[in-house]
Scaffold this motif. Sequence first.
Motif, PDB file in Angstrom:
ATOM      1  N   LEU A  72      35.329  43.210  38.435  1.00  0.00           N
ATOM      2  CA  LEU A  72      35.458  42.406  39.549  1.00  0.00           C
ATOM      3  C   LEU A  72      35.225  40.853  38.153  1.00  0.00           C
ATOM      4  CD1 LEU A  72      33.274  42.840  41.943  1.00  0.00           C
ATOM      5  CD2 LEU A  72      35.601  42.615  42.344  1.00  0.00           C
ATOM      6  N   GLY A  73      35.435  41.401  36.729  1.00  0.00           N
ATOM      7  CA  GLY A  73      35.775  39.853  36.336  1.00  0.00           C
ATOM      8  C   GLY A  73      34.553  39.584  34.700  1.00  0.00           C
ATOM      9  N   GLY A  74      33.425  40.029  35.607  1.00  0.00           N
ATOM     10  CA  GLY A  74      31.769  40.628  34.483  1.00  0.00           C
ATOM     11  C   GLY A  74      32.171  41.028  33.355  1.00  0.00           C
ATOM     12  N   ARG A  75      31.648  40.282  32.344  1.00  0.00           N
ATOM     13  CA  ARG A  75      31.724  40.698  31.367  1.00  0.00           C
ATOM     14  C   ARG A  75      30.141  41.250  30.729  1.00  0.00           C
ATOM     15  NH1 ARG A  75      34.126  37.603  27.507  1.00  0.00           N
ATOM     16  NH2 ARG A  75      35.552  35.356  29.022  1.00  0.00           N
ATOM     17  N   THR A  76      30.205  41.675  29.560  1.00  0.00           N
ATOM     18  CA  THR A  76      28.638  42.637  29.010  1.00  0.00           C
ATOM     19  C   THR A  76      27.879  42.248  29.775  1.00  0.00           C
ATOM     20  OG1 THR A  76      30.117  43.207  27.407  1.00  0.00           O
ATOM     21  CG2 THR A  76      27.753  43.798  26.952  1.00  0.00           C
ATOM     22  N   TRP A  77      27.407  40.437  30.119  1.00  0.00           N
ATOM     23  CA  TRP A  77      26.064  40.262  29.297  1.00  0.00           C
ATOM     24  C   TRP A  77      25.569  40.019  30.919  1.00  0.00           C
ATOM     25  CZ3 TRP A  77      21.740  39.512  28.259  1.00  0.00           C
ATOM     26  CH2 TRP A  77      20.792  38.075  29.123  1.00  0.00           C
ATOM     27  N   ALA A 103      43.286  49.939  35.632  1.00  0.00           N
ATOM     28  CA  ALA A 103      42.221  48.510  35.488  1.00  0.00           C
ATOM     29  C   ALA A 103      42.254  48.483  34.151  1.00  0.00           C
ATOM     30  CB  ALA A 103      41.164  49.985  36.336  1.00  0.00           C
ATOM     31  N   GLY A 104      42.348  49.533  32.841  1.00  0.00           N
ATOM     32  CA  GLY A 104      41.005  49.012  32.180  1.00  0.00           C
ATOM     33  C   GLY A 104      40.319  49.924  31.848  1.00  0.00           C
ATOM     34  N   PHE A 105      39.909  51.244  32.592  1.00  0.00           N
ATOM     35  CA  PHE A 105      38.786  51.275  32.297  1.00  0.00           C
ATOM     36  C   PHE A 105      38.670  53.051  31.377  1.00  0.00           C
ATOM     37  CE2 PHE A 105      38.086  50.888  36.791  1.00  0.00           C
ATOM     38  CZ  PHE A 105      37.395  49.448  37.264  1.00  0.00           C
ATOM     39  N   GLU A 106      39.798  53.229  30.934  1.00  0.00           N
ATOM     40  CA  GLU A 106      40.360  54.333  29.781  1.00  0.00           C
ATOM     41  C   GLU A 106      41.637  53.541  29.063  1.00  0.00           C
ATOM     42  OE1 GLU A 106      39.166  56.839  30.175  1.00  0.00           O
ATOM     43  OE2 GLU A 106      38.311  57.258  31.461  1.00  0.00           O
ATOM     44  N   ARG A 107      41.099  53.477  27.629  1.00  0.00           N
ATOM     45  CA  ARG A 107      42.568  53.275  26.913  1.00  0.00           C
ATOM     46  C   ARG A 107      43.376  54.410  26.214  1.00  0.00           C
ATOM     47  NH1 ARG A 107      37.458  52.469  26.139  1.00  0.00           N
ATOM     48  NH2 ARG A 107      36.678  50.273  25.015  1.00  0.00           N
ATOM     49  N   PRO A 129      38.922  45.918  30.981  1.00  0.00           N
ATOM     50  CA  PRO A 129      39.168  45.165  31.837  1.00  0.00           C
ATOM     51  C   PRO A 129      38.716  44.190  33.021  1.00  0.00           C
ATOM     52  CG  PRO A 129      37.452  47.076  31.739  1.00  0.00           C
ATOM     53  CD  PRO A 129      38.610  46.365  30.143  1.00  0.00           C
ATOM     54  N   HIS A 130      37.803  43.311  32.677  1.00  0.00           N
ATOM     55  CA  HIS A 130      37.614  41.796  33.209  1.00  0.00           C
ATOM     56  C   HIS A 130      38.435  40.524  32.986  1.00  0.00           C
ATOM     57  CE1 HIS A 130      36.207  40.173  29.124  1.00  0.00           C
ATOM     58  NE2 HIS A 130      35.791  40.978  29.308  1.00  0.00           N
ATOM     59  N   ALA A 131      38.911  41.539  32.531  1.00  0.00           N
ATOM     60  CA  ALA A 131      40.875  40.140  32.039  1.00  0.00           C
ATOM     61  C   ALA A 131      41.558  40.160  32.613  1.00  0.00           C
ATOM     62  CB  ALA A 131      40.475  39.530  30.296  1.00  0.00           C
ATOM     63  N   ARG A 132      41.907  41.579  33.451  1.00  0.00           N
ATOM     64  CA  ARG A 132      42.598  41.922  33.653  1.00  0.00           C
ATOM     65  C   ARG A 132      43.060  41.593  35.695  1.00  0.00           C
ATOM     66  NH1 ARG A 132      44.566  47.841  32.136  1.00  0.00           N
ATOM     67  NH2 ARG A 132      44.514  47.199  29.338  1.00  0.00           N
ATOM     68  N   LEU A 165      34.150  36.402  42.870  1.00  0.00           N
ATOM     69  CA  LEU A 165      34.096  34.617  42.550  1.00  0.00           C
ATOM     70  C   LEU A 165      33.108  33.670  42.357  1.00  0.00           C
ATOM     71  CD1 LEU A 165      34.985  35.032  46.573  1.00  0.00           C
ATOM     72  CD2 LEU A 165      36.426  34.243  45.093  1.00  0.00           C
ATOM     73  N   ARG A 166      32.133  34.344  41.977  1.00  0.00           N
ATOM     74  CA  ARG A 166      30.354  33.790  41.412  1.00  0.00           C
ATOM     75  C   ARG A 166      30.987  34.031  39.540  1.00  0.00           C
ATOM     76  NH1 ARG A 166      24.496  34.366  43.488  1.00  0.00           N
ATOM     77  NH2 ARG A 166      24.308  33.842  41.644  1.00  0.00           N
ATOM     78  N   VAL A 167      31.510  34.545  39.347  1.00  0.00           N
ATOM     79  CA  VAL A 167      32.389  35.185  37.659  1.00  0.00           C
ATOM     80  C   VAL A 167      33.168  33.721  37.402  1.00  0.00           C
ATOM     81  CG1 VAL A 167      33.845  36.342  36.733  1.00  0.00           C
ATOM     82  CG2 VAL A 167      31.629  37.546  37.914  1.00  0.00           C
ATOM     83  N   LYS A 168      34.237  33.204  38.405  1.00  0.00           N
ATOM     84  CA  LYS A 168      35.424  32.733  38.603  1.00  0.00           C
ATOM     85  C   LYS A 168      34.383  31.697  39.002  1.00  0.00           C
ATOM     86  CE  LYS A 168      38.985  35.800  39.628  1.00  0.00           C
ATOM     87  NZ  LYS A 168      39.634  35.928  41.162  1.00  0.00           N
TER      88      LYS A 168
END
Lengths: 298, 350
Positions: A205-210, B70-74, B92-95, B120-123
């Motif tokens: 959902l876009g969350g980085r590590t922190w 999804a980016g969970f595996e390389r 994954p967070h940037a895809r 949405l909060r992340v954005k």
Amino acid sequence: MTNSVSNERWLRVRSALWKRPWARATLLLSPPLAWFLLVYIASLLVLLITAFWQVNPFTSNIERIWSLGNLQTIFTTPAYLSIIGKTVGMAAAVTVTDAVVAVPFAYFMARIAAPRTRTALFVAILLPLWASYLAKVYSWLLIFTNNGFLDWTLGLVGIGKSNLIYTNAAVFIVFCYLWLPYMIIPVYSAFERVPASLIEASQDLGGRTWRTTRRVLLPLALPGIVAGSIFTFSLTLGDYITPLLVGGTSANFMGNVIYTNIGIANNVPFAAAMALVPIVIMGIYLLGARALGAFEAI
Amino acid sequence: MIEVPTPGQPAAAGSQSSQQAPAVYVAGLRKSYGDVTALNSVELAVAAGEFFTLLGPSGSGKTTLLRLIAGFERPDAGTIELTGADVTGTPPHARDVNTVFQDYALFPHMTVAENIEYGLRVKRVPKQERNQQVAQALEMVRLPGLGGRKPSQLSGGQRQRVALARAIVNRPQVLLLDEPLGALDLKLRQEMQLELLRVQREVGITFIYVTHDQEEALTMSDRIAVMSNGGIEQIGTPVEVYEHPRTPFVAGFIGVSNLIERDGDQITVRPEKITLLTGHDQAPPGTHVEGGQVTDVIYVGVLTRYVVALDAGGELVVSRQNADDSGATVTKGNQVRVAWRAAQAFTIPR
């Protein structure tokens, strides 16, 4: 004939028990419950009662007269209040330090380490718990003592002496060391119980590590941290041997006050009154911990 | 019929411009765990707006492929592109994709609304707009007013809907769904299949859907990629993979495996395309007829399946609708004839 009658009687007893689960539970639990009541609750009650008795200053005999004198002395004497404050402060500092050390350590163990590394770390954490408490404190004494291991090492790199022995800093370090496993284990099990998909969902959902750590991992590990803090806090609150050995004469904590009043001063009622203080503090602490869900994490 | 898009020749899906790159394009994708090869040089292009299904048994690599997107595996080798942009090395967070997890992965310490607004909060979407979008998303998955509940207070089907809402509220380019209906009972699953299709049409997001349920794949998909042993066996529309399986695996995995060998060729005929003849029944004109013996009779409600051991070798399953009882009852051990039109039999390419 008599055989079948007794069989029937037994059957009736069994079905009576089967129909009443509480009766079976009572039957099962009453021996340990009786032991628990006798040993723990009764001794606590005796402690509670003794706290309201007095010692005759001339004869040193215990006078069984109800009075709030002991508690009054504790809460009106600045020295005692400062000891209570110092003990709680020490317990809090040890708890926070252990939590700060334990969280990344437990995270590494639960989520990053390969199975073999994890086992090795587990052994490293549990091994000291099997060693004698006194042996551990004495080994710290050897480290901190004048011209001890620490001074020797510092001398090698040319820093000089640490002068740590018989200070509160030494007490703090030894406490942190002694109780760290009690913090790591519940935090580890809390981390282990967080499904990997929750962390992936946060990243997805876009969350980085922190953000993932702050919003998902830590809230879910919090009950484990609180559970661990119950141990670190209460164990520090009641300990008097470590301050006695590495804290020397300057170390005065609640446990030491109780200890001297039982031994040297021979004032058991006052010691009992002093012992009520950490019990009440822990009672409040446990209520708070329950509100944070710590008991599901133990 | 939807065209199979190939790189350099993107598909024209729906109203999208034919110049547009595929929503997802992977090439030469390889992934192994130790000695186990999970994915072996996979190439795939999914058009924008498509409902694309990865179908295969467990261990076929479908979930690995989804997790790579999804980016969970390389990946060990290969590239992954989202609408023409290479994201192989992107975390994954940037895809711009979102996932509906098999176990829903709802945050247990947050309310339904907090779960949905997480992305949405992340954005950094302002609070008022966030509330509005959460309400809309709940409306879309037909759970209005449940925003204040905790996930533990919801039923399995409701959790599934929340997981869907949490993903689509971000309007990703691609939504990845990892056996999202696997934990639901049959009736709820069928209901949710229709719900998912409705939502997909409403939002127009590309869906990549992982399932091992061939019926689910046939019902829902625009196209299906049938996977086995880390590779793609066949990509096609439901009709194509069902009626014209290209490999014995596809013939067996989708529908009943009805493979027989005649003159050195492997032939497959779907059970419902075969007519069962008893006694002096006339074979329909222009059909191929063979004799055999019924070795098993399986009653499944709307139809009955007959397993027929053919005199010329091999075994075929024949299904007959239980529409009326005019046909003679056939029981185990009966001598019968089976007939099918040559056009219905499909020779699997060697």
